[in-house]
Design a protein around this motif. Structure first.
Motif, PDB file in Angstrom:
ATOM      1  N   LEU A 323      15.646  41.354  31.004  1.00 24.08           N
ATOM      2  CA  LEU A 323      16.023  39.947  30.855  1.00 24.08           C
ATOM      3  C   LEU A 323      16.875  39.496  32.042  1.00 24.08           C
ATOM      4  N   GLU A 324      17.880  40.297  32.361  1.00 18.31           N
ATOM      5  CA  GLU A 324      18.786  39.919  33.446  1.00 18.31           C
ATOM      6  C   GLU A 324      18.068  39.947  34.803  1.00 18.31           C
ATOM      7  N   SER A 325      17.102  40.866  34.954  1.00 22.67           N
ATOM      8  CA  SER A 325      16.317  40.906  36.194  1.00 22.67           C
ATOM      9  C   SER A 325      15.497  39.634  36.328  1.00 22.67           C
ATOM     10  N   SER A 326      14.888  39.221  35.227  1.00 16.12           N
ATOM     11  CA  SER A 326      14.075  37.995  35.269  1.00 16.12           C
ATOM     12  C   SER A 326      14.952  36.784  35.567  1.00 16.12           C
ATOM     13  N   LEU A 381       8.817  35.545  30.377  1.00 16.71           N
ATOM     14  CA  LEU A 381       9.570  36.697  29.863  1.00 16.71           C
ATOM     15  C   LEU A 381      10.907  36.249  29.259  1.00 16.71           C
ATOM     16  N   ILE A 382      11.597  35.338  29.954  1.00 17.58           N
ATOM     17  CA  ILE A 382      12.909  34.876  29.453  1.00 17.58           C
ATOM     18  C   ILE A 382      12.726  34.175  28.110  1.00 17.58           C
ATOM     19  N   GLU A 384      10.337  34.658  25.959  1.00 14.39           N
ATOM     20  CA  GLU A 384       9.983  35.654  24.936  1.00 14.39           C
ATOM     21  C   GLU A 384      11.221  36.408  24.441  1.00 14.39           C
ATOM     22  N   PHE A 385      12.152  36.712  25.369  1.00 15.41           N
ATOM     23  CA  PHE A 385      13.416  37.336  24.936  1.00 15.41           C
ATOM     24  C   PHE A 385      14.167  36.386  24.018  1.00 15.41           C
ATOM     25  N   ALA A 386      14.260  35.125  24.432  1.00 18.56           N
ATOM     26  CA  ALA A 386      15.038  34.149  23.654  1.00 18.56           C
ATOM     27  C   ALA A 386      14.443  33.942  22.268  1.00 18.56           C
ATOM     28  N   LEU A 387      13.119  34.015  22.212  1.00 18.01           N
ATOM     29  CA  LEU A 387      12.433  33.767  20.935  1.00 18.01           C
ATOM     30  C   LEU A 387      12.334  35.022  20.068  1.00 18.01           C
ATOM     31  N   GLY A 388      12.834  36.128  20.580  1.00 16.07           N
ATOM     32  CA  GLY A 388      12.772  37.381  19.816  1.00 16.07           C
ATOM     33  C   GLY A 388      11.391  38.004  19.818  1.00 16.07           C
ATOM     34  N   LEU A 389      10.515  37.556  20.738  1.00 15.97           N
ATOM     35  CA  LEU A 389       9.159  38.113  20.801  1.00 15.97           C
ATOM     36  C   LEU A 389       9.118  39.359  21.668  1.00 15.97           C
ATOM     37  N   ARG A 390      10.220  39.626  22.347  1.00 20.33           N
ATOM     38  CA  ARG A 390      10.295  40.761  23.268  1.00 20.33           C
ATOM     39  C   ARG A 390      11.717  41.308  23.204  1.00 20.33           C
TER      40      ARG A 390
END
Ligand SMILES: Cc1cc2nc3c(=O)[nH]c(=O)nc-3n(C[C@H](O)[C@H](O)[C@H](O)COP(=O)(O)OP(=O)(O)OC[C@H]3O[C@@H](n4cnc5c(N)ncnc54)[C@H](O)[C@@H]3O)c2cc1C
Length: 392
Positions: A323-326, A381-382, A384-390
């Motif tokens: 997440l932080e890399s993206s 990707l960001i 998807e992280f925020a949405l809890g999909l990843r």
């Protein structure tokens, strides 16, 4: 003004890290910068400039001392990439491909024999590296690649084509990904490391570019190219996590390079705005010009903080920080592009004249938005992280 900006960019660095920044900046400004425009005009690969890097340990900041590297912490590595990119994107690319994509992968996934064979040469500047990932049908969907690796006695036969391969003609080590079974999608992806000079059947063709010609981009064709079993990095079919790990550190160094490019746009635009006059005053006194400069500084600092935070997380032992890399890659590459655009606006028509450097930064920054995952991919990707999909 410069002192103020320097204070901001250095506020959370240790004394040692500040010293590295000063040393690399001094070296880059005196040994590299004066030659870049000439190399650019001649569309020439900067071999002679690359040869200056090992003396300062700049080709091996991620390589441990036991292999001849100048091993440093990840944050300092980012500062090195930032300072090199501030003067030349090709030089920064050489360091970033070698350390993030290749040396990092060898250290994490390579055998002792692979590390002993390649790492000292990378640190000494004798082995330049290329990463052969992108294919004609696409670079984003890496799990769906066409280049195949077929098992034969004692090794593998590679078949396929890679495009946009930086440094290919000069490289002495290729990091290649191919699939051992297209039906297995990302579970078929396998990583290889091999010396291109030993690859019979491999050809390097020109990849014609409208711009960015110094990077020596190439098309690499593999036609029944034999690589021995010892060339496999990790396990057959285990290449996708290796790629993920390589790209994670790759995104960090590309983001750091983008901070350097963003800074360069400021460094060019500020003196020009203070010198150029219109309507009887310096253009720096127009509020619309000031607004651009303020935005350029703010977005560079924002990007720098994201990059340094990522470096600190990796230094704290977190190997994958997707997440932080993206976030760092997205915001830093967008900052570099927008700073180049704002800088060009300040230079007016001269931004596209051969006399000034600012226009060149735009193409370089835009290309950095594509490499190591496009901005679209990072937004996806960001989200998807925020949405809890990843979760990783
Ligand atoms: C100067 C330069 C140097 C390079 N050096 C190298 C190198 O050394 N080695 C190497 O292997 N590659 C290299 N590349 C290639 C680079 O990594 C690719 O260009 C990049 O990965 C994108 O792949 P693509 O161009 O095939 O675009 P595509 O994958 O075809 O994508 C096209 C568009 O579709 C969008 N898109 C695709 N998938 C999605 C999705 N899931 N969601 C939203 N949008 C999507 C993309 O964001 C993009 O806008 C280099 C490129 C440049 C310009």
């Amino acid at each position: 003004m410069t002192a103020l900006l320097d204070r901001m960019m250095d506020f959370d660095l240790s004394e040692d890290q500040r010293l590295v920044r000063q040393t690399v900046r001094r070296f880059a400004e005196s040994e590299i910068l004066p030659h870049v425009e000439r190399y650019e005009r001649e569309a020439r690969y900067p071999t002679e400039l690359i040869e200056k890097l090992p003396a300062l340990g700049l080709l091996g900041p991620m390589i441990p001392e036991q292999y001849g590297g100048s091993f440093t912490d990840v944050l300092t590595y980012g500062v090195i990439c930032e300072e090199l990119a501030r003067v030349d994107w090709v030089i920064a690319s050489v360091v970033s491909v070698a350390n993030s994509l290749v040396a990092g992968s060898l250290l994490r996934f390579g055998t002792q024999a692979q590390r002993d064979r390649y790492l000292p040469g990378i640190a000494r500047g004798e082995i330049l590296c290329s990463a052969c990932l992108t294919e004609p049908r696409g670079g984003t969907d890496l799990g769906n690649m066409d280049t195949t690796a077929t098992k034969v006695d004692g090794g593998w036969l590679l078949n396929g084509t890679k495009v946009f391969i930086s440094h290919a003609e000069h490289a002495r080590l290729f990091f290649i990904v191919a699939t051992i079974d297209r039906g297995r999608k990302h579970k078929g992806v396998t990583a290889f490391v091999a010396d291109p000079r030993a690859m019979k059947g491999m050809t390097i063709g020109e990849f014609p570019m409208r711009t960015l010609k110094r990077d020596n981009l190439a098309e690499v064709h593999f036609e029944d190219v034999f690589v021995p079993d010892e060339a496999v990095l990790g396990e057959p079919g285990g290449g996708f996590p290796i790629l993920g790990s390589a790209l994670d550190l790759g995104r960090y160094s590309v983001a750091a390079r983008c901070v350097g490019q963003s800074q360069r746009a400021i460094d060019l635009a500020v003196p020009y705005a203070l010198e150029r006059t219109a309507f009887g005053q310096r253009i720096a006194e127009f509020q619309l010009v000031q607004s651009k400069i303020a935005d350029m500084v703010a977005r560079t600092e924002q990007a720098r903080l994201l990059v340094y935070r990522l470096g600190r997380m990796k230094d704290a032992g977190l190997e994958r920080c997707s997440l932080e890399s993206s976030l760092a890659k997205l915001k830093a590459s967008q900052a570099a592009t927008q700073n180049a655009l704002d800088g060009m606006a300040i230079f007016g028509g001269y931004s596209v004249s051969a006399e000034y450097e600012i226009g060149r930064l735009l193409m370089e920054a835009k290309a950095l938005e594509f490499g190591e995952g496009t901005s679209d991919l990072h937004q996806k990707l960001i989200a998807e992280f925020a949405l809890g999909l990843r979760t990783s």
